[in-house]
Write an enzyme that holds these catalytic residues in place. Structure first.
Site, PDB file in Angstrom:
ATOM      1  N   ASP A  45     -32.844  50.569 -37.946  1.00  0.00           N
ATOM      2  CA  ASP A  45     -32.408  51.827 -37.339  1.00  0.00           C
ATOM      3  C   ASP A  45     -31.296  52.454 -38.178  1.00  0.00           C
ATOM      4  OD1 ASP A  45     -34.108  52.002 -35.152  1.00  0.00           O
ATOM      5  OD2 ASP A  45     -32.836  50.765 -33.883  1.00  0.00           O
ATOM      6  N   GLY A  46     -30.426  51.591 -38.703  1.00  0.00           N
ATOM      7  CA  GLY A  46     -29.338  52.078 -39.552  1.00  0.00           C
ATOM      8  C   GLY A  46     -29.874  52.795 -40.793  1.00  0.00           C
ATOM      9  N   THR A 161     -28.668  54.112 -26.759  1.00  0.00           N
ATOM     10  CA  THR A 161     -28.895  52.662 -26.822  1.00  0.00           C
ATOM     11  C   THR A 161     -27.997  51.987 -27.866  1.00  0.00           C
ATOM     12  OG1 THR A 161     -30.769  53.215 -28.249  1.00  0.00           O
ATOM     13  CG2 THR A 161     -31.278  52.613 -25.969  1.00  0.00           C
ATOM     14  N   LYS A 165     -24.059  52.405 -25.382  1.00  0.00           N
ATOM     15  CA  LYS A 165     -24.427  51.338 -24.438  1.00  0.00           C
ATOM     16  C   LYS A 165     -23.383  50.228 -24.453  1.00  0.00           C
ATOM     17  CE  LYS A 165     -28.079  48.095 -23.249  1.00  0.00           C
ATOM     18  NZ  LYS A 165     -27.341  46.858 -23.577  1.00  0.00           N
TER      19      LYS A 165
HETATM   20  P1  NAP Z   1     -24.439  48.542 -38.142  1.00  0.00           P
HETATM   21  O1  NAP Z   1     -23.051  48.145 -37.782  1.00  0.00           O
HETATM   22  O2  NAP Z   1     -25.191  47.819 -39.188  1.00  0.00           O
HETATM   23  O3  NAP Z   1     -25.393  48.601 -36.848  1.00  0.00           O
HETATM   24  C1  NAP Z   1     -25.071  48.332 -35.591  1.00  0.00           C
HETATM   25  C2  NAP Z   1     -26.347  47.985 -34.812  1.00  0.00           C
HETATM   26  O4  NAP Z   1     -26.748  49.149 -34.093  1.00  0.00           O
HETATM   27  C3  NAP Z   1     -27.547  47.554 -35.651  1.00  0.00           C
HETATM   28  O5  NAP Z   1     -28.153  46.459 -35.019  1.00  0.00           O
HETATM   29  C4  NAP Z   1     -28.448  48.778 -35.632  1.00  0.00           C
HETATM   30  O6  NAP Z   1     -29.817  48.446 -35.755  1.00  0.00           O
HETATM   31  C5  NAP Z   1     -28.177  49.271 -34.231  1.00  0.00           C
HETATM   32  N1  NAP Z   1     -28.537  50.664 -33.947  1.00  0.00           N
HETATM   33  C6  NAP Z   1     -28.360  51.772 -34.702  1.00  0.00           C
HETATM   34  N2  NAP Z   1     -28.803  52.861 -34.052  1.00  0.00           N
HETATM   35  C7  NAP Z   1     -29.264  52.425 -32.847  1.00  0.00           C
HETATM   36  C8  NAP Z   1     -29.849  53.071 -31.732  1.00  0.00           C
HETATM   37  N3  NAP Z   1     -30.023  54.387 -31.695  1.00  0.00           N
HETATM   38  N4  NAP Z   1     -30.195  52.315 -30.660  1.00  0.00           N
HETATM   39  C9  NAP Z   1     -30.014  50.970 -30.655  1.00  0.00           C
HETATM   40  N5  NAP Z   1     -29.464  50.317 -31.695  1.00  0.00           N
HETATM   41  C10 NAP Z   1     -29.099  51.040 -32.758  1.00  0.00           C
HETATM   42  O7  NAP Z   1     -24.433  50.082 -38.531  1.00  0.00           O
HETATM   43  P2  NAP Z   1     -25.681  51.016 -38.751  1.00  0.00           P
HETATM   44  O8  NAP Z   1     -26.941  50.206 -38.795  1.00  0.00           O
HETATM   45  O9  NAP Z   1     -25.341  51.932 -39.868  1.00  0.00           O
HETATM   46  O10 NAP Z   1     -25.671  51.841 -37.381  1.00  0.00           O
HETATM   47  C11 NAP Z   1     -24.596  52.691 -37.062  1.00  0.00           C
HETATM   48  C12 NAP Z   1     -24.476  52.683 -35.581  1.00  0.00           C
HETATM   49  O11 NAP Z   1     -23.970  51.436 -35.155  1.00  0.00           O
HETATM   50  C13 NAP Z   1     -23.516  53.699 -35.010  1.00  0.00           C
HETATM   51  O12 NAP Z   1     -24.119  54.958 -34.876  1.00  0.00           O
HETATM   52  C14 NAP Z   1     -23.174  53.058 -33.678  1.00  0.00           C
HETATM   53  O13 NAP Z   1     -24.001  53.546 -32.658  1.00  0.00           O
HETATM   54  C15 NAP Z   1     -23.473  51.595 -33.863  1.00  0.00           C
HETATM   55  N6  NAP Z   1     -22.258  50.826 -33.649  1.00  0.00           N
HETATM   56  C16 NAP Z   1     -22.192  50.059 -32.549  1.00  0.00           C
HETATM   57  C17 NAP Z   1     -21.029  49.373 -32.256  1.00  0.00           C
HETATM   58  C18 NAP Z   1     -21.004  48.552 -31.003  1.00  0.00           C
HETATM   59  O14 NAP Z   1     -22.053  48.487 -30.329  1.00  0.00           O
HETATM   60  N7  NAP Z   1     -19.882  47.978 -30.672  1.00  0.00           N
HETATM   61  C19 NAP Z   1     -19.924  49.446 -33.080  1.00  0.00           C
HETATM   62  C20 NAP Z   1     -20.021  50.243 -34.215  1.00  0.00           C
HETATM   63  C21 NAP Z   1     -21.203  50.951 -34.491  1.00  0.00           C
HETATM   64  P3  NAP Z   1     -30.460  47.966 -37.163  1.00  0.00           P
HETATM   65  O15 NAP Z   1     -30.056  46.535 -37.292  1.00  0.00           O
HETATM   66  O16 NAP Z   1     -31.929  48.124 -36.909  1.00  0.00           O
HETATM   67  O17 NAP Z   1     -29.921  48.835 -38.247  1.00  0.00           O
HETATM   68 MN    MN Z   2     -27.690  48.396 -39.666  1.00  0.00          MN
END
Ligand code: NAP
Ligand code: MN
Length: 271
Positions: A45-46, A161, A165
């Site tokens: 997704d990233g 999500t 979430k």
């Molecule tokens: P990352 O830190 O590698 O990814 C965070 C996780 O979020 C990965 O498992 C990614 O999936 C998943 N993800 C991304 N978009 C999603 C969506 N729309 N629905 C469900 N899961 C999703 O960074 P990244 O892959 O570049 O993704 C950036 C995103 O990470 C940001 O937009 C933010 O939403 C999320 N994030 C979450 C947290 C948290 O939950 N505490 C903290 C920081 C950022 P893949 O493994 O398939 O890439």
């Molecule tokens: Mn990722």
């Protein structure tokens, strides 16, 4: 139709990307990474988030299809080992096109320098790590609440999500034309009183965040984070642009949610 391939660099992805390139050529499909009609992402997704920002300037003219080299994702309908089936479908059928909302942000700086605008596919958040952050929140121009805590996250339905979430926001079906604002660790006392619940706004609503003047907060936009100069306001609204996904088979959102977060059912790949 011109096709771009956008991928990450892990080993499995590189193998799938190589196979994908060969298959596209065999089917006489044109690869054009500069002016594509369809962008195929290979990774997670990233990776699709990365592709979105790479092609953001022409997002209304293109559609995306995602191949996941790990588990199935939210922006990815295909698994690495299904690449031959996907290419067959691309060569022989018209996909269903679905369009989902994007977030538009406009940053106004305290020193009067020109505004910055951005688009987000998942979310944008305003956070502070050193101390708590105070933010006055306005909805559609009306004062709503004074927030104090770690920060606020404004997300799209497809971003619901992701970070949203994790901070307690609701999972929204991406067909909804809305944005959601969720709190990150709010302090509630006699001075600072917030709703303490995520809110989901109407299509024509907008959200303005006016933080206290400081230079140590972080603005996140999907996978990017900026340490910004003092800002006066971040304005959030639903963007005019939308993201388009090319569906070559059924996509059932709630099955995808179940598969990603609960995982108690048997799934085939068609979800
Ligand atoms: P990352 O830190 O590698 O990814 C965070 C996780 O979020 C990965 O498992 C990614 O999936 C998943 N993800 C991304 N978009 C999603 C969506 N729309 N629905 C469900 N899961 C999703 O960074 P990244 O892959 O570049 O993704 C950036 C995103 O990470 C940001 O937009 C933010 O939403 C999320 N994030 C979450 C947290 C948290 O939950 N505490 C903290 C920081 C950022 P893949 O493994 O398939 O890439
Ligand atoms: Mn990722």
């Amino acid at each position: 139709m011109k096709i771009a391939i956008y991928h990450n660099n892990n080993e499995q992805t590189l193998a799938v990307t190589k196979q994908l390139t060969t298959l596209l050529k065999q089917h006489h499909l044109v690869i054009d990474n500069d002016h594509p009609d369809l962008v195929i992402t290979v990774g997670g997704d990233g990776t699709l988030l990365g592709a979105f920002h790479h092609y953001e300037h022409c997002v209304d003219q293109i559609s995306f299809v995602g191949i996941h080299t790990g588990h199935l994702g939210f922006y990815t309908d295909w698994r690495g080992y299904e690449v031959a089936t996907l290419v067959d479908k691309i060569a022989t059928m018209q996909p269903q096109l679905v369009a989902y909302p994007l977030l538009k942000g406009v940053i106004t700086y305290a020193d009067g320098s020109p505004n910055d605008e951005f688009l987000a596919l998942n979310e944008s958040s305003l956070k502070r790590l050193s101390e708590t952050l105070r933010i006055d929140v306005y909805i559609s121009g009306e004062f709503f609440e004074s927030f104090r805590g770690d920060g606020l996250c404004v997300s799209t339905p497809t971003g619901s999500t992701a970070y949203n979430k994790s901070v307690g926001g609701a999972v929204l079906h991406p067909k909804l034309e809305t944005l959601q604002m969720a709190e990150v660790a709010s302090i509630n006392n006699l001075v600072y009183r917030t709703l303490s619940a995520p809110i989901v706004i109407a299509p024509d609503d907008w959200i303005d965040l006016r933080p206290e003047v400081a230079d140590d907060y972080v603005i996140t936009v999907d996978e990017f984070a900026n340490n910004n100069r003092p800002l006066q306001q971040i304005h959030y609204e639903i963007a005019k642009e939308r993201i388009h996904f090319a569906r070559y088979r059924t996509h059932r959102f709630w099955d995808r949610v179940e598969g990603a977060f609960i995982g108690s059912k048997e799934h085939n790949n068609e979800i």
